[in-house]
Design a protein around this motif. Structure first.
Motif, PDB file in Angstrom:
ATOM      1  N   ALA A   1       0.829  -1.206   0.000  1.00 26.53           N
ATOM      2  CA  ALA A   1       0.000   0.000   0.000  1.00 26.53           C
ATOM      3  C   ALA A   1       0.865   1.259   0.000  1.00 26.53           C
ATOM      4  N   LEU A   2       1.954   1.240   0.766  1.00 25.96           N
ATOM      5  CA  LEU A   2       2.857   2.387   0.784  1.00 25.96           C
ATOM      6  C   LEU A   2       3.468   2.626  -0.594  1.00 25.96           C
ATOM      7  N   GLU A   3       3.893   1.550  -1.235  1.00 28.08           N
ATOM      8  CA  GLU A   3       4.559   1.669  -2.530  1.00 28.08           C
ATOM      9  C   GLU A   3       3.598   2.067  -3.644  1.00 28.08           C
TER      10      GLU A   3
ATOM     11  N   GLN B   1      -1.050   4.485  -1.291  1.00 25.23           N
ATOM     12  CA  GLN B   1      -2.295   4.295  -0.555  1.00 25.23           C
ATOM     13  C   GLN B   1      -1.995   4.421   0.949  1.00 25.23           C
ATOM     14  N   PRO B   2      -1.615   5.608   1.410  1.00 23.37           N
ATOM     15  CA  PRO B   2      -1.191   5.745   2.809  1.00 23.37           C
ATOM     16  C   PRO B   2      -2.294   5.454   3.819  1.00 23.37           C
ATOM     17  N   ASP B   3      -3.539   5.782   3.504  1.00 25.24           N
ATOM     18  CA  ASP B   3      -4.621   5.484   4.447  1.00 25.24           C
ATOM     19  C   ASP B   3      -4.752   3.975   4.664  1.00 25.24           C
TER      20      ASP B   3
ATOM     21  N   LEU C   1      -3.655  -1.054   7.876  1.00 25.30           N
ATOM     22  CA  LEU C   1      -3.023  -2.373   7.954  1.00 25.30           C
ATOM     23  C   LEU C   1      -1.953  -2.418   9.038  1.00 25.30           C
ATOM     24  N   LEU C   2      -1.186  -1.348   9.167  1.00 30.49           N
ATOM     25  CA  LEU C   2      -0.132  -1.318  10.179  1.00 30.49           C
ATOM     26  C   LEU C   2      -0.709  -1.294  11.589  1.00 30.49           C
ATOM     27  N   GLU C   3      -1.794  -0.554  11.781  1.00 31.12           N
ATOM     28  CA  GLU C   3      -2.431  -0.536  13.096  1.00 31.12           C
ATOM     29  C   GLU C   3      -2.983  -1.914  13.443  1.00 31.12           C
ATOM     30  N   ARG C   4      -3.462  -2.630  12.447  1.00 35.00           N
ATOM     31  CA  ARG C   4      -3.912  -3.997  12.686  1.00 35.00           C
ATOM     32  C   ARG C   4      -2.728  -4.909  12.997  1.00 35.00           C
ATOM     33  N   ALA C   5      -1.659  -4.762  12.218  1.00 35.68           N
ATOM     34  CA  ALA C   5      -0.490  -5.630  12.396  1.00 35.68           C
ATOM     35  C   ALA C   5       0.085  -5.504  13.804  1.00 35.68           C
TER      36      ALA C   5
ATOM     37  N   ALA D   1       3.348  10.617   4.404  1.00 34.40           N
ATOM     38  CA  ALA D   1       2.715  10.709   3.074  1.00 34.40           C
ATOM     39  C   ALA D   1       1.339  11.342   3.164  1.00 34.40           C
ATOM     40  N   LYS D   2       0.654  11.186   4.309  1.00 32.05           N
ATOM     41  CA  LYS D   2      -0.662  11.795   4.517  1.00 32.05           C
ATOM     42  C   LYS D   2      -0.555  13.261   4.914  1.00 32.05           C
TER      43      LYS D   2
END
Length: 327
Positions: free
Chosen positions: A254-256, A259-261, A266-270, A291-292
């Motif tokens: 998503a970062l690449e 899609q920063p949101d 996903l990171l908060e879930r991870a 990025a946001k």
């Protein structure tokens, strides 16, 4: 291959592979989940015992604590010396090799070659004593693939290790062949080997298979083959629903792909899942928030990441650069 990269690569390999060297299921569970404070307390309470020695060393490796790493060398050496060479403890040889590999990560250029040689020596001894002890075999294969020829590197020797494992550990042999293929940039061959692995109930094999998929996904990201990487990480997520690996990998995609949101979600879930402490989640979160346009949030995430002693030095360097740009 720059020889300076060899000990770093070995140290990173060692930190990624968590061997089931601890006989107490609770101790091993603490190690697997990064609860090294609990493991250290229990091991110190047990006193002078081989399992306690191993537990303290493995916890020091996981925490990347220089003082505790150095303190673990003598007890581990005593462990391997306390029996005849033909009957010494393969687990102690393996742990000692991992300690040397971890120390190599921050050693001076003068000490690095010696520590790398010691890492290899201990893995060789562990494999000779117990040919079915997979983690030192995998570490040794990685050494052969990464080291330059003058330092003992040899693709043919890595292949031999895989061939030797085939008769008794055919599924493990596939992972060794995966390493050979991946190092040769044969990503199609690497993927075929991983896809053929049947780990069953073997936790160490499950773990190494997951690590293999994560490495392969990262290779596809480097090649900007984002749909392929996303597909691999979705498979990891499906097969390991309680583990942070899948969401973390998908967040990288998503970062690449700007899609920063989605990356933040996903990171908060991870970070709530098993194994989260083994991934640079706060570094990636800092990237996504930057990025946001959320500079305060990005700075906070990056500053948290820089306090993580387990962090890969390359990730730390990238995090510092981004943090400086947000000032």
């Amino acid at each position: 291959m720059n020889f300076r990269l060899l000990p770093l690569a070995l140290a990173l390999l060692a930190s990624a592979a968590l061997a089931d060297v601890l006989k107490d299921p609770q101790w091993q569970a603490w190690l697997d989940t990064g609860k090294t404070a609990e493991l250290t307390r229990a091991a110190r309470a047990k006193g002078d015992d081989e399992q306690a020695t191993l537990a303290l060393a493995m916890a020091a490796i996981d925490d990347n604590d220089a003082a505790r790493l150095e303190a673990s060398v003598a007890p581990l050496q005593a462990c391997v010396d306390r029996r005849p060479a033909s009957a010494s403890s393969p687990a102690c040889h393996y742990a000692l090799g991992r300690v040397y590999g971890q120390q190599a990560m921050t050693a001076s250029v003068f000490k690095m070659p010696g520590l790398a040689a010691k890492t290899k020596e201990q893995f060789v001894k562990a494999v000779a004593l117990d040919p079915q002890f997979f983690e030192p075999r995998m570490g040794l294969a990685q050494f052969y693939l990464i080291a330059p020829g003058f330092a003992g590197g040899s693709t043919s020797k890595a292949r031999e290790l895989a061939a030797d494992a085939q008769a008794h550990q055919p599924e493990h042999a596939k992972l060794l062949r995966f390493l050979v293929a991946a190092q040769a940039d044969d990503l199609a061959g690497a993927e075929r080997e991983l896809a053929s692995v049947k780990p069953g109930d073997d936790r160490a094999l499950q773990r190494e298979l997951r690590n293999g998929w994560m490495r392969l996904g990262a290779e596809f990201i480097d090649q900007k083959a984002f749909p392929k990487a996303r597909s691999l990480f979705e498979t990891v997520q499906r097969d390991n629903p309680q583990h942070a690996a899948g969401p973390y990998g998908l967040a990288r995609v998503a970062l690449e792909t700007a899609q920063p949101d989605e990356a933040v979600r996903l990171l908060e879930r991870a970070r709530t899942l098993e194994g989260a402490e083994r991934y640079p989640i706060d570094q990636r979160l800092g990237q996504a928030l930057a990025a946001k346009g959320d500079k305060p949030g990005a700075r906070a995430a990056l500053e948290r990441f820089l306090q993580n002693r387990r962090a890969n030095p390359r990730n730390i360097e990238d995090a510092r650069k981004l943090l400086a740009s947000l000032a």
